[in-house]
Design a protein around this motif. Structure first.
Motif, PDB file in Angstrom:
ATOM      1  N   LEU A  69      -1.284   4.296   3.020  1.00 53.04           N
ATOM      2  CA  LEU A  69      -0.731   3.191   3.785  1.00 53.04           C
ATOM      3  C   LEU A  69       0.758   3.084   3.473  1.00 53.04           C
ATOM      4  O   LEU A  69       1.156   3.221   2.310  1.00 53.04           O
ATOM      5  CB  LEU A  69      -1.464   1.909   3.394  1.00 53.04           C
ATOM      6  CG  LEU A  69      -1.118   0.652   4.160  1.00 53.04           C
ATOM      7  CD1 LEU A  69      -2.411  -0.061   4.561  1.00 53.04           C
ATOM      8  CD2 LEU A  69      -0.267  -0.269   3.319  1.00 53.04           C
ATOM      9  N   ALA A  70       1.575   2.875   4.493  1.00 54.34           N
ATOM     10  CA  ALA A  70       3.023   2.727   4.300  1.00 54.34           C
ATOM     11  C   ALA A  70       3.449   1.324   4.695  1.00 54.34           C
ATOM     12  O   ALA A  70       2.960   0.765   5.672  1.00 54.34           O
ATOM     13  CB  ALA A  70       3.777   3.758   5.134  1.00 54.34           C
ATOM     14  N   ILE A  71       4.370   0.782   3.912  1.00 54.98           N
ATOM     15  CA  ILE A  71       4.861  -0.570   4.126  1.00 54.98           C
ATOM     16  C   ILE A  71       6.376  -0.543   4.300  1.00 54.98           C
ATOM     17  O   ILE A  71       7.097  -0.039   3.438  1.00 54.98           O
ATOM     18  CB  ILE A  71       4.502  -1.468   2.920  1.00 54.98           C
ATOM     19  CG1 ILE A  71       2.984  -1.554   2.763  1.00 54.98           C
ATOM     20  CG2 ILE A  71       5.126  -2.846   3.062  1.00 54.98           C
ATOM     21  CD1 ILE A  71       2.531  -2.261   1.497  1.00 54.98           C
ATOM     22  N   ASP A  72       6.828  -1.103   5.423  1.00 58.74           N
ATOM     23  CA  ASP A  72       8.255  -1.317   5.660  1.00 58.74           C
ATOM     24  C   ASP A  72       8.474  -2.815   5.507  1.00 58.74           C
ATOM     25  O   ASP A  72       8.329  -3.571   6.459  1.00 58.74           O
ATOM     26  CB  ASP A  72       8.647  -0.815   7.053  1.00 58.74           C
ATOM     27  CG  ASP A  72      10.130  -0.993   7.338  1.00 58.74           C
ATOM     28  OD1 ASP A  72      10.920  -1.094   6.372  1.00 58.74           O
ATOM     29  OD2 ASP A  72      10.505  -1.035   8.524  1.00 58.74           O
ATOM     30  N   LEU A  86       2.677   3.570   0.075  1.00 60.99           N
ATOM     31  CA  LEU A  86       4.099   3.912   0.065  1.00 60.99           C
ATOM     32  C   LEU A  86       4.874   2.658   0.439  1.00 60.99           C
ATOM     33  O   LEU A  86       4.510   1.961   1.384  1.00 60.99           O
ATOM     34  CB  LEU A  86       4.408   5.000   1.090  1.00 60.99           C
ATOM     35  CG  LEU A  86       3.549   6.251   1.085  1.00 60.99           C
ATOM     36  CD1 LEU A  86       3.956   7.167   2.227  1.00 60.99           C
ATOM     37  CD2 LEU A  86       3.642   6.971  -0.253  1.00 60.99           C
ATOM     38  N   ILE A  87       5.916   2.382  -0.301  1.00 59.72           N
ATOM     39  CA  ILE A  87       6.778   1.249   0.024  1.00 59.72           C
ATOM     40  C   ILE A  87       8.193   1.780   0.202  1.00 59.72           C
ATOM     41  O   ILE A  87       8.708   2.503  -0.662  1.00 59.72           O
ATOM     42  CB  ILE A  87       6.732   0.156  -1.064  1.00 59.72           C
ATOM     43  CG1 ILE A  87       5.307  -0.413  -1.171  1.00 59.72           C
ATOM     44  CG2 ILE A  87       7.730  -0.955  -0.750  1.00 59.72           C
ATOM     45  CD1 ILE A  87       5.128  -1.497  -2.188  1.00 59.72           C
ATOM     46  N   GLY A  88       8.780   1.402   1.333  1.00 57.23           N
ATOM     47  CA  GLY A  88      10.125   1.862   1.636  1.00 57.23           C
ATOM     48  C   GLY A  88      11.134   1.403   0.609  1.00 57.23           C
ATOM     49  O   GLY A  88      11.078   0.277   0.110  1.00 57.23           O
ATOM     50  N   GLU A  89      12.051   2.313   0.297  1.00 50.05           N
ATOM     51  CA  GLU A  89      13.126   2.035  -0.652  1.00 50.05           C
ATOM     52  C   GLU A  89      14.432   2.071   0.129  1.00 50.05           C
ATOM     53  O   GLU A  89      14.909   3.152   0.498  1.00 50.05           O
ATOM     54  CB  GLU A  89      13.125   3.083  -1.766  1.00 50.05           C
ATOM     55  CG  GLU A  89      14.070   2.805  -2.867  1.00 50.05           C
ATOM     56  CD  GLU A  89      13.848   3.734  -4.054  1.00 50.05           C
ATOM     57  OE1 GLU A  89      14.269   3.344  -5.149  1.00 50.05           O
ATOM     58  OE2 GLU A  89      13.291   4.815  -3.894  1.00 50.05           O
ATOM     59  N   GLN A 127      -2.381   3.151  -6.508  1.00 47.84           N
ATOM     60  CA  GLN A 127      -1.280   4.091  -6.695  1.00 47.84           C
ATOM     61  C   GLN A 127      -0.148   3.703  -5.738  1.00 47.84           C
ATOM     62  O   GLN A 127      -0.369   3.494  -4.547  1.00 47.84           O
ATOM     63  CB  GLN A 127      -1.761   5.513  -6.408  1.00 47.84           C
ATOM     64  CG  GLN A 127      -0.754   6.574  -6.733  1.00 47.84           C
ATOM     65  CD  GLN A 127      -1.294   7.969  -6.471  1.00 47.84           C
ATOM     66  OE1 GLN A 127      -2.462   8.153  -6.159  1.00 47.84           O
ATOM     67  NE2 GLN A 127      -0.437   8.948  -6.578  1.00 47.84           N
ATOM     68  N   LEU A 128       1.068   3.590  -6.267  1.00 48.31           N
ATOM     69  CA  LEU A 128       2.214   3.135  -5.493  1.00 48.31           C
ATOM     70  C   LEU A 128       3.335   4.161  -5.602  1.00 48.31           C
ATOM     71  O   LEU A 128       3.598   4.682  -6.682  1.00 48.31           O
ATOM     72  CB  LEU A 128       2.677   1.785  -6.057  1.00 48.31           C
ATOM     73  CG  LEU A 128       3.891   1.139  -5.453  1.00 48.31           C
ATOM     74  CD1 LEU A 128       3.597   0.686  -4.030  1.00 48.31           C
ATOM     75  CD2 LEU A 128       4.317  -0.056  -6.298  1.00 48.31           C
ATOM     76  N   GLU A 129       3.975   4.442  -4.480  1.00 49.62           N
ATOM     77  CA  GLU A 129       5.088   5.382  -4.476  1.00 49.62           C
ATOM     78  C   GLU A 129       6.197   4.836  -3.589  1.00 49.62           C
ATOM     79  O   GLU A 129       5.941   4.325  -2.507  1.00 49.62           O
ATOM     80  CB  GLU A 129       4.615   6.745  -3.952  1.00 49.62           C
ATOM     81  CG  GLU A 129       5.619   7.842  -4.117  1.00 49.62           C
ATOM     82  CD  GLU A 129       5.050   9.220  -3.818  1.00 49.62           C
ATOM     83  OE1 GLU A 129       5.805  10.066  -3.344  1.00 49.62           O
ATOM     84  OE2 GLU A 129       3.836   9.432  -4.050  1.00 49.62           O
TER      85      GLU A 129
END
Length: 137
Positions: A5-8, A54-57, A87-89
């Motif tokens: 899952l991706a988070i913006d 996934l979290i946007g940087e 798990q976080l990236e």
């Protein structure tokens, strides 16, 4: 295998994208009010097996953190507290909003539809996730 899952994450809205169970295709899931993002994720994690988030940087052109970086760090602290085993990236999210807007133009969306900032956030998360999948292969 679980989904990715991706988070913006943004000040007002959070775009969310997710893969299929085989982690092949990235699709936009939704956009939620940022203050409700943790609650939304809690519900989603109960319904679906998610292996990684996934979290946007956000970074500036020179690679330094952007102005919104402290806001996202606060969200990450809450996320890790609520979901300690997930798990976080972090992934670079530079240009995803511009790419999302261009994608909307290329796909023939009318001007009125392109003004939907929530849709831009969702597409941005999808682009971030698809880029991650492409690099992973």
């Amino acid at each position: 295998m679980g989904r990715i899952l991706a988070i913006d994450y943004g000040l007002k809205r959070t775009g969310i994208a997710v893969t299929d169970e085989m982690q092949i295709i990235a699709s936009g899931l939704t956009t939620v009010d940022s203050e409700k993002a943790i609650d939304f994720l809690s519900d989603y994690f109960v319904k679906e097996k998610v292996e990684k988030v996934l979290i946007g940087e956000p970074k500036q052109m020179n690679g330094l953190p952007s102005q919104s970086a402290p806001l996202i760090e606060v969200f990450i602290t809450k996320f890790v507290s609520k979901f300690p085993d997930m798990q976080l990236e972090r992934v670079d999210e530079r240009f995803t909003s511009k790419m999302a807007f261009q994608t909307m133009i290329d796909s023939g969306l009318k001007k009125k539809q392109r003004q939907d900032k929530g849709l831009i956030d969702e597409i941005s998360a999808t682009i971030m996730l698809q880029d991650y999948l492409s690099r992973k292969k």
